[in-house]
Scaffold this motif. Structure first.
Motif, PDB file in Angstrom:
ATOM      1  N   TYR A 117      34.147  42.256  46.023  1.00 19.34           N
ATOM      2  CA  TYR A 117      34.955  42.370  44.809  1.00 19.34           C
ATOM      3  C   TYR A 117      34.666  43.665  44.053  1.00 19.34           C
ATOM      4  CZ  TYR A 117      37.098  37.856  45.471  1.00 19.34           C
ATOM      5  OH  TYR A 117      37.862  36.835  45.975  1.00 19.34           O
ATOM      6  N   PRO A 148      41.949  38.574  40.179  1.00 20.60           N
ATOM      7  CA  PRO A 148      41.168  38.478  41.417  1.00 20.60           C
ATOM      8  C   PRO A 148      41.930  37.638  42.440  1.00 20.60           C
ATOM      9  CG  PRO A 148      40.218  37.074  39.721  1.00 20.60           C
ATOM     10  CD  PRO A 148      41.360  37.816  39.093  1.00 20.60           C
ATOM     11  N   ASN A 168      40.584  38.950  50.499  1.00 16.36           N
ATOM     12  CA  ASN A 168      40.085  38.815  49.132  1.00 16.36           C
ATOM     13  C   ASN A 168      40.051  40.182  48.460  1.00 16.36           C
ATOM     14  OD1 ASN A 168      39.575  36.126  49.834  1.00 16.36           O
ATOM     15  ND2 ASN A 168      37.462  36.558  50.380  1.00 16.36           N
ATOM     16  N   TRP A 219      41.578  42.231  44.742  1.00 16.86           N
ATOM     17  CA  TRP A 219      42.240  42.291  43.448  1.00 16.86           C
ATOM     18  C   TRP A 219      43.718  42.629  43.604  1.00 16.86           C
ATOM     19  CZ3 TRP A 219      39.504  40.974  39.186  1.00 16.86           C
ATOM     20  CH2 TRP A 219      38.115  40.948  39.321  1.00 16.86           C
TER      21      TRP A 219
END
Length: 150
Positions: A90, A132, A141, A143
């Motif tokens: 992330y 997110p 995964n 943003w």
């Protein structure tokens, strides 16, 4: 009537110009198209997917205006990861998205060495929503940023 939409598509096609660490974007019309694009064939770990711009046009024949909205996804294939690996995923994708958003702001406002991007001339960034993402497009995964320009 679709002049701004066409200019936005051309801008999005080359949004990574001059950014060696940002992969070339995949432009898609639907979630299914994004899933097919990302999951066949193999791609590098990070990917940029951009939804084709949507427009809500109104006004008179001489003054058509309205918001244009598109979504930038900066994603990495989610595998079974430890918490630290997931946190780092992330962070990496957030940093890439930050670079893209900064470029867009600079290209619209002319805050770069070449001035305002001609493809974004006459447009103004009016809203950005950052979310997110988990398991998007079949297991990616990272943003997303929904941008609205007028």
């Amino acid at each position: 009537m679709l002049e701004k939409t066409i200019r936005l598509i051309k801008y999005c096609q080359n949004i990574n110009a001059g950014m060696n660490n940002i992969p070339a974007p995949h432009l898609v019309a639907t979630e299914d198209q994004g899933s097919l694009t990302l999951n066949s064939p193999k791609h590098t770990p990070q990917q940029v997917v951009i939804s084709l711009p949507q427009a809500a046009l109104a006004g008179s024949c001489n003054n058509i205006k309205g918001p244009h909205t598109f979504i930038i996804f900066v994603l990495e294939k989610g595998k079974e990861q430890t918490r630290t690996q997931s946190d780092n995923l992330y962070l990496r994708t957030a940093e890439m998205l930050e670079q893209l958003l900064t470029k867009i702001v600079d290209d619209i406002s002319g805050n770069n060495s070449s001035g305002q991007c001609p493809l974004l001339c006459g447009m103004e960034l009016v809203a950005v929503e950052i979310i997110p993402e988990a398991g998007r497009f079949g297991g990616w995964n990272g943003w997303s940023a929904t941008l609205t320009l007028e």
